[in-house]
Design a protein around this motif. Sequence first.
Motif, PDB file in Angstrom:
ATOM      1  N   ARG A  90      48.445  19.361  -5.961  1.00  0.00           N
ATOM      2  CA  ARG A  90      47.320  18.556  -5.490  1.00  0.00           C
ATOM      3  C   ARG A  90      46.704  19.294  -4.313  1.00  0.00           C
ATOM      4  N   PHE A  91      45.420  19.063  -4.093  1.00  0.00           N
ATOM      5  CA  PHE A  91      44.742  19.777  -3.021  1.00  0.00           C
ATOM      6  C   PHE A  91      43.562  18.968  -2.514  1.00  0.00           C
ATOM      7  N   LYS A  92      43.128  19.353  -1.335  1.00  0.00           N
ATOM      8  CA  LYS A  92      41.899  18.840  -0.748  1.00  0.00           C
ATOM      9  C   LYS A  92      41.242  20.017  -0.047  1.00  0.00           C
ATOM     10  N   TYR A  93      39.922  20.033  -0.104  1.00  0.00           N
ATOM     11  CA  TYR A  93      39.201  21.028   0.683  1.00  0.00           C
ATOM     12  C   TYR A  93      37.937  20.408   1.232  1.00  0.00           C
ATOM     13  N   GLU A  94      37.498  20.964   2.354  1.00  0.00           N
ATOM     14  CA  GLU A  94      36.279  20.508   3.010  1.00  0.00           C
ATOM     15  C   GLU A  94      35.258  21.626   2.979  1.00  0.00           C
ATOM     16  N   TRP A  95      33.990  21.237   2.851  1.00  0.00           N
ATOM     17  CA  TRP A  95      32.896  22.192   2.793  1.00  0.00           C
ATOM     18  C   TRP A  95      31.597  21.463   3.100  1.00  0.00           C
ATOM     19  N   HIS A  96      30.548  22.241   3.380  1.00  0.00           N
ATOM     20  CA  HIS A  96      29.234  21.639   3.535  1.00  0.00           C
ATOM     21  C   HIS A  96      28.219  22.431   2.725  1.00  0.00           C
ATOM     22  N   ASP A  97      27.139  21.751   2.378  1.00  0.00           N
ATOM     23  CA  ASP A  97      26.071  22.416   1.640  1.00  0.00           C
ATOM     24  C   ASP A  97      25.093  23.051   2.618  1.00  0.00           C
ATOM     25  N   ASP A  98      24.055  23.670   2.087  1.00  0.00           N
ATOM     26  CA  ASP A  98      23.102  24.365   2.954  1.00  0.00           C
ATOM     27  C   ASP A  98      22.211  23.422   3.747  1.00  0.00           C
ATOM     28  N   SER A  99      22.326  22.115   3.491  1.00  0.00           N
ATOM     29  CA  SER A  99      21.611  21.107   4.292  1.00  0.00           C
ATOM     30  C   SER A  99      22.494  20.529   5.393  1.00  0.00           C
ATOM     31  N   GLY A 100      23.755  20.983   5.468  1.00  0.00           N
ATOM     32  CA  GLY A 100      24.664  20.505   6.501  1.00  0.00           C
ATOM     33  C   GLY A 100      25.421  19.243   6.140  1.00  0.00           C
ATOM     34  N   HIS A 101      25.344  18.796   4.876  1.00  0.00           N
ATOM     35  CA  HIS A 101      26.094  17.618   4.441  1.00  0.00           C
ATOM     36  C   HIS A 101      27.524  18.027   4.101  1.00  0.00           C
ATOM     37  N   TRP A 102      28.490  17.315   4.705  1.00  0.00           N
ATOM     38  CA  TRP A 102      29.911  17.638   4.529  1.00  0.00           C
ATOM     39  C   TRP A 102      30.512  16.838   3.386  1.00  0.00           C
ATOM     40  N   ASP A 128      34.324  15.184  -5.404  1.00  0.00           N
ATOM     41  CA  ASP A 128      33.798  15.381  -4.056  1.00  0.00           C
ATOM     42  C   ASP A 128      33.414  14.037  -3.452  1.00  0.00           C
ATOM     43  N   VAL A 129      33.804  13.837  -2.194  1.00  0.00           N
ATOM     44  CA  VAL A 129      33.465  12.619  -1.466  1.00  0.00           C
ATOM     45  C   VAL A 129      32.705  13.028  -0.212  1.00  0.00           C
ATOM     46  N   PRO A 130      31.501  12.473  -0.002  1.00  0.00           N
ATOM     47  CA  PRO A 130      30.776  12.796   1.232  1.00  0.00           C
ATOM     48  C   PRO A 130      31.548  12.311   2.454  1.00  0.00           C
ATOM     49  N   ILE A 131      31.558  13.120   3.502  1.00  0.00           N
ATOM     50  CA  ILE A 131      32.173  12.734   4.775  1.00  0.00           C
ATOM     51  C   ILE A 131      31.213  13.111   5.902  1.00  0.00           C
ATOM     52  N   LEU A 132      31.431  12.511   7.049  1.00  0.00           N
ATOM     53  CA  LEU A 132      30.689  12.903   8.246  1.00  0.00           C
ATOM     54  C   LEU A 132      31.379  14.114   8.861  1.00  0.00           C
ATOM     55  N   ALA A 133      30.631  14.939   9.555  1.00  0.00           N
ATOM     56  CA  ALA A 133      31.228  16.091  10.233  1.00  0.00           C
ATOM     57  C   ALA A 133      32.356  15.644  11.159  1.00  0.00           C
ATOM     58  N   SER A 134      32.213  14.466  11.765  1.00  0.00           N
ATOM     59  CA  SER A 134      33.237  13.947  12.679  1.00  0.00           C
ATOM     60  C   SER A 134      34.519  13.540  11.949  1.00  0.00           C
ATOM     61  N   GLU A 135      34.485  13.426  10.623  1.00  0.00           N
ATOM     62  CA  GLU A 135      35.663  13.040   9.836  1.00  0.00           C
ATOM     63  C   GLU A 135      36.444  14.241   9.313  1.00  0.00           C
ATOM     64  N   ARG A 136      35.968  15.429   9.589  1.00  0.00           N
ATOM     65  CA  ARG A 136      36.663  16.626   9.129  1.00  0.00           C
ATOM     66  C   ARG A 136      38.068  16.700   9.728  1.00  0.00           C
ATOM     67  N   LYS A 137      38.996  17.231   8.938  1.00  0.00           N
ATOM     68  CA  LYS A 137      40.379  17.396   9.383  1.00  0.00           C
ATOM     69  C   LYS A 137      40.841  18.854   9.338  1.00  0.00           C
ATOM     70  N   PHE A 138      40.114  19.704   8.633  1.00  0.00           N
ATOM     71  CA  PHE A 138      40.506  21.099   8.454  1.00  0.00           C
ATOM     72  C   PHE A 138      39.629  21.957   9.366  1.00  0.00           C
ATOM     73  N   LEU A 139      40.075  22.127  10.599  1.00  0.00           N
ATOM     74  CA  LEU A 139      39.216  22.688  11.645  1.00  0.00           C
ATOM     75  C   LEU A 139      39.620  24.087  12.115  1.00  0.00           C
ATOM     76  N   TRP A 140      40.523  24.744  11.420  1.00  0.00           N
ATOM     77  CA  TRP A 140      40.927  26.083  11.855  1.00  0.00           C
ATOM     78  C   TRP A 140      39.827  27.098  11.538  1.00  0.00           C
ATOM     79  N   ASP A 141      39.923  28.277  12.180  1.00  0.00           N
ATOM     80  CA  ASP A 141      38.978  29.362  11.910  1.00  0.00           C
ATOM     81  C   ASP A 141      39.128  29.815  10.464  1.00  0.00           C
ATOM     82  N   GLN A 142      38.075  30.451   9.929  1.00  0.00           N
ATOM     83  CA  GLN A 142      38.135  30.933   8.551  1.00  0.00           C
ATOM     84  C   GLN A 142      39.374  31.778   8.343  1.00  0.00           C
ATOM     85  N   GLY A 143      39.970  31.636   7.169  1.00  0.00           N
ATOM     86  CA  GLY A 143      41.171  32.374   6.819  1.00  0.00           C
ATOM     87  C   GLY A 143      42.300  31.408   6.527  1.00  0.00           C
TER      88      GLY A 143
END
Length: 157
Positions: A90-102, A128-143
Amino acid sequence: MTMSERPPLPPFTMETAVQKVRMAENAWNSRDPVKVSLAYTGDSSWRNRGEYLQGRDAIVAFLRRKWARELDYRLVKELWGFRDNRMAVRFKYEWHDDSGHWFRAHGNELWEFDEHGLMRRREASINDVPILASERKFLWDQGPRPEDHPGLTEMGL
């Protein structure tokens, strides 16, 4: 070990299955399509959502499209179960589109490996479930996810 082997090899133990999942997570978090594709057989068969792929070239093209659209991608995978040369993840990932929607993607994968530890089949179901930027949990630097960053169960996800 040969160039075509990708340890750990099946049949998997709990320890080697967890290791294989973390190695996959780290590779995907690199967002390097060629590097990721090397974990799959040359004729690997994929289902990703409603898209069907065959072979490394198709995997590389797919991942290039994916990461051009899914910006600031961060992924966490977790072993769900395993037997012999197969795993459920099982997995989860966070991302945003080019409009800044997370978004937070929630998914499950079924994996099947050949005797050399290369994945020959991948079945992925993802929502995919829309979230607010403030709801992000995966905040480490790329990599790769830092070793001390909690996994999905520890985060209550």
